[in-house]
Design a protein around this motif. Structure first.
Motif, PDB file in Angstrom:
ATOM      1  N   LEU A 292       0.997  -1.173   0.025  1.00  0.00           N
ATOM      2  CA  LEU A 292       0.027  -0.018  -0.125  1.00  0.00           C
ATOM      3  C   LEU A 292       0.729   1.318   0.187  1.00  0.00           C
ATOM      4  CD1 LEU A 292      -3.048   0.537   0.175  1.00  0.00           C
ATOM      5  CD2 LEU A 292      -2.713   1.241   2.660  1.00  0.00           C
ATOM      6  N   LEU A 293       0.468   2.289  -0.830  1.00  0.00           N
ATOM      7  CA  LEU A 293       1.115   3.619  -0.925  1.00  0.00           C
ATOM      8  C   LEU A 293       0.262   4.467  -0.344  1.00  0.00           C
ATOM      9  CD1 LEU A 293       2.180   1.918  -3.642  1.00  0.00           C
ATOM     10  CD2 LEU A 293       3.758   4.117  -3.729  1.00  0.00           C
ATOM     11  N   TYR A 294       0.663   5.463   0.256  1.00  0.00           N
ATOM     12  CA  TYR A 294      -0.321   6.667   0.815  1.00  0.00           C
ATOM     13  C   TYR A 294       0.440   7.720   1.152  1.00  0.00           C
ATOM     14  CZ  TYR A 294       1.229   4.787   5.337  1.00  0.00           C
ATOM     15  OH  TYR A 294       2.072   4.357   6.700  1.00  0.00           O
ATOM     16  N   LYS A 295      -0.143   8.891   1.325  1.00  0.00           N
ATOM     17  CA  LYS A 295       0.593  10.061   1.843  1.00  0.00           C
ATOM     18  C   LYS A 295       0.196  10.605   3.275  1.00  0.00           C
ATOM     19  CE  LYS A 295      -0.223  14.995   1.365  1.00  0.00           C
ATOM     20  NZ  LYS A 295      -1.267  15.923   0.767  1.00  0.00           N
ATOM     21  N   ASN A 296       0.956  10.871   4.056  1.00  0.00           N
ATOM     22  CA  ASN A 296       0.685  11.599   5.234  1.00  0.00           C
ATOM     23  C   ASN A 296       0.266  13.077   5.036  1.00  0.00           C
ATOM     24  OD1 ASN A 296       3.567  12.369   5.059  1.00  0.00           O
ATOM     25  ND2 ASN A 296       2.967  13.690   6.908  1.00  0.00           N
ATOM     26  N   ASP A 297      -1.003  13.267   5.178  1.00  0.00           N
ATOM     27  CA  ASP A 297      -1.536  14.803   5.018  1.00  0.00           C
ATOM     28  C   ASP A 297      -0.672  15.829   5.943  1.00  0.00           C
ATOM     29  OD1 ASP A 297      -3.371  16.105   3.655  1.00  0.00           O
ATOM     30  OD2 ASP A 297      -4.856  16.093   4.982  1.00  0.00           O
ATOM     31  N   GLY A 298       0.482  16.051   5.811  1.00  0.00           N
ATOM     32  CA  GLY A 298       1.410  16.794   6.279  1.00  0.00           C
ATOM     33  C   GLY A 298       1.005  18.635   6.199  1.00  0.00           C
ATOM     34  N   ASN A 299       0.435  18.582   4.935  1.00  0.00           N
ATOM     35  CA  ASN A 299       0.088  19.986   4.641  1.00  0.00           C
ATOM     36  C   ASN A 299      -0.859  20.505   5.483  1.00  0.00           C
ATOM     37  OD1 ASN A 299      -0.928  18.150   2.302  1.00  0.00           O
ATOM     38  ND2 ASN A 299      -2.064  19.815   1.977  1.00  0.00           N
ATOM     39  N   ALA A 300      -1.692  19.706   6.044  1.00  0.00           N
ATOM     40  CA  ALA A 300      -2.706  20.097   6.794  1.00  0.00           C
ATOM     41  C   ALA A 300      -2.324  20.645   8.233  1.00  0.00           C
ATOM     42  CB  ALA A 300      -3.837  18.924   6.955  1.00  0.00           C
ATOM     43  N   VAL A 301      -1.293  20.171   8.500  1.00  0.00           N
ATOM     44  CA  VAL A 301      -0.673  20.697   9.830  1.00  0.00           C
ATOM     45  C   VAL A 301       0.592  21.355   9.759  1.00  0.00           C
ATOM     46  CG1 VAL A 301      -2.050  18.930  11.194  1.00  0.00           C
ATOM     47  CG2 VAL A 301       0.220  18.286  10.280  1.00  0.00           C
ATOM     48  N   GLY A 302       1.145  21.533   8.731  1.00  0.00           N
ATOM     49  CA  GLY A 302       2.334  22.439   8.367  1.00  0.00           C
ATOM     50  C   GLY A 302       3.749  21.305   8.535  1.00  0.00           C
ATOM     51  N   VAL A 303       3.732  20.188   7.985  1.00  0.00           N
ATOM     52  CA  VAL A 303       4.635  19.397   8.408  1.00  0.00           C
ATOM     53  C   VAL A 303       5.026  18.776   6.714  1.00  0.00           C
ATOM     54  CG1 VAL A 303       4.467  18.798  10.741  1.00  0.00           C
ATOM     55  CG2 VAL A 303       3.792  17.292   9.019  1.00  0.00           C
ATOM     56  N   ASP A 304       5.954  17.867   6.566  1.00  0.00           N
ATOM     57  CA  ASP A 304       6.445  17.639   5.301  1.00  0.00           C
ATOM     58  C   ASP A 304       5.417  16.312   5.006  1.00  0.00           C
ATOM     59  OD1 ASP A 304       8.866  18.761   4.806  1.00  0.00           O
ATOM     60  OD2 ASP A 304      10.145  17.293   5.668  1.00  0.00           O
TER      61      ASP A 304
ATOM     62  N   GLU B  22       6.183  22.504  -6.218  1.00  0.00           N
ATOM     63  CA  GLU B  22       5.085  21.354  -5.971  1.00  0.00           C
ATOM     64  C   GLU B  22       4.240  22.256  -4.497  1.00  0.00           C
ATOM     65  OE1 GLU B  22       8.206  17.742  -6.247  1.00  0.00           O
ATOM     66  OE2 GLU B  22       8.115  18.855  -4.565  1.00  0.00           O
ATOM     67  N   GLY B  23       4.412  23.333  -4.228  1.00  0.00           N
ATOM     68  CA  GLY B  23       3.445  23.955  -3.561  1.00  0.00           C
ATOM     69  C   GLY B  23       3.377  23.512  -2.045  1.00  0.00           C
ATOM     70  N   GLY B  24       4.539  22.892  -1.720  1.00  0.00           N
ATOM     71  CA  GLY B  24       4.485  22.464  -0.459  1.00  0.00           C
ATOM     72  C   GLY B  24       3.839  20.958  -0.112  1.00  0.00           C
ATOM     73  N   LEU B  25       3.635  20.405  -1.174  1.00  0.00           N
ATOM     74  CA  LEU B  25       2.984  19.001  -1.103  1.00  0.00           C
ATOM     75  C   LEU B  25       3.217  18.243  -2.214  1.00  0.00           C
ATOM     76  CD1 LEU B  25      -0.155  18.676  -2.728  1.00  0.00           C
ATOM     77  CD2 LEU B  25      -0.651  20.481  -1.116  1.00  0.00           C
ATOM     78  N   ILE B  26       3.187  16.861  -2.195  1.00  0.00           N
ATOM     79  CA  ILE B  26       3.033  15.823  -3.247  1.00  0.00           C
ATOM     80  C   ILE B  26       2.058  14.665  -2.453  1.00  0.00           C
ATOM     81  CG2 ILE B  26       5.174  16.297  -4.212  1.00  0.00           C
ATOM     82  CD1 ILE B  26       6.041  13.842  -3.109  1.00  0.00           C
ATOM     83  N   GLU B  27       1.267  14.105  -3.511  1.00  0.00           N
ATOM     84  CA  GLU B  27       0.285  13.106  -3.194  1.00  0.00           C
ATOM     85  C   GLU B  27      -0.252  12.375  -4.403  1.00  0.00           C
ATOM     86  OE1 GLU B  27      -2.700  16.146  -1.868  1.00  0.00           O
ATOM     87  OE2 GLU B  27      -3.310  16.829  -4.052  1.00  0.00           O
ATOM     88  N   ALA B  28      -1.396  11.664  -4.122  1.00  0.00           N
ATOM     89  CA  ALA B  28      -1.890  10.731  -5.344  1.00  0.00           C
ATOM     90  C   ALA B  28      -0.818   9.984  -5.970  1.00  0.00           C
ATOM     91  CB  ALA B  28      -2.405  11.714  -6.232  1.00  0.00           C
TER      92      ALA B  28
END
Length: 318
Positions: A170-182, A212-218
């Motif tokens: 499984l791959l996933y992203k931690n939603d760090g941009n919601a709390v100001g982390v990587d 990248e505007g502070g995030l990568i995802e998907a």
């Protein structure tokens, strides 16, 4: 994309987006990709099952928790189907369910990995559900989410990958941009039934470029010509900067090297904010499914498809 980011489009951003969105005929004439679902159907995931294609998308008022559509060809026509996940797990709150992933299992069943709001932590987390058929309805599994790193912003955008030896991940992203982390894209081995983890998570890729505007995802991971190719989306969808990039590695756990140029962006496709992609394998070649903004409202994103070409392990959509 975190709930706060999804709803933080400023008036200036809306005006900028309005200037970028072409009329539908112009977009179709200027871009190779084909718009196959012309209503809101973001973050598409596509599964091939017995010669039929099933697509799943982020929730909307028209499609319940998990929107679903089917077709016999990537180019369609696509037919809307019933909500694939009419009931969420007890841990989840309705209304913020998106970026579903469905994977076929060795026994012929299907597992869905869905992102929803965890009522205990108030973060987006990933849960599981099962069905005997790709169209569902899927039934939630377990008393809580499969993965929920609340102190890292939660987890979103789950996707699966099966290596050559049959091992599922499984791959996933931690939603760090919601709390100001990587924001990291993680890889973690699954048990054979796809419902639990069988190993520790590994960091594959994070945001490290200005565009990248502070995030990568998907994330979407495939293997081509001996290399691992990791597609991802980055940037802010609400002003046209959202794009699809990719990185390659000689080994499953990396190191991954990002491409110098994006695979798809607003400029090279004529579609505003192309992202949330998924690879559709086919006997006659691969296709790429992704979403793009359809109107001045950045939350209205239709599903596009385009042939995906390979030069070794280098993808292109030209």
């Amino acid at each position: 994309m975190s709930p706060s980011a999804r709803r933080s489009l400023t008036a200036a951003g809306a005006l900028a987006l309005a200037a970028l969105v072409p009329t539908a005929p112009t977009a179709q004439a200027a871009a190779a990709p084909r718009l196959v679902i012309d209503t809101d159907f973001p973050d598409p995931d596509v599964v091939v099952a017995d010669g039929e294609l099933w697509a799943y998308a982020t929730n909307s008022s028209a499609g319940g928790n998990v929107q679903t559509a089917s077709a016999t060809s990537p180019e369609g026509p696509w037919t809307r189907q019933a909500d694939a996940l009419p009931e969420l797990g007890d841990w989840a709150r309705t209304g913020l369910t998106w970026a579903p992933e469905v994977a076929a299992q060795p026994d012929g069943s299907y597992v869905m990995y869905y992102t929803a709001r965890d009522t205990a932590s108030e973060r987006q987390c990933v849960g599981t559900a099962v069905s005997d058929t790709p169209g569902g309805p899927f039934t939630p599994v377990g008393d809580g989410p499969l993965v929920c790193p609340a102190d890292e912003g939660g987890a979103i955008d789950a996707t699966t990958f099966t290596d050559d030896d049959g091992t599922p991940y499984l791959l996933y992203k931690n939603d760090g941009n919601a709390v100001g982390v990587d924001t990291w894209i993680y890889l973690q081995q699954l048990t054979p039934d796809g419902l639990a983890f069988a190993g520790d998570r590994v960091q594959l890729l994070k945001q490290d470029r200005p565009e990248e505007g502070g995030l990568i995802e998907a994330p979407t991971l495939v293997k081509r010509d001996g290399d691992y190719v990791l597609f991802y989306s980055a940037g802010f969808y609400g002003d046209g900067s959202y794009f699809t990039g990719y990185a390659t590695a000689p080994a499953l756990t990396g190191p991954f090297t990002k491409s110098d140029e994006p695979l798809m962006n607003t400029d090279n496709t004529g579609i505003v904010g192309p992202g949330g992609q998924d690879v559709i394998p086919g006997e006659d070649g691969d296709w790429l499914a992704f979403h793009g903004v359809l109107s001045e409202d950045p939350l209205v994103r239709g599903m596009y498809v385009t042939p995906l070409h390979w030069d070794g392990s280098t993808p292109s959509v030209d």
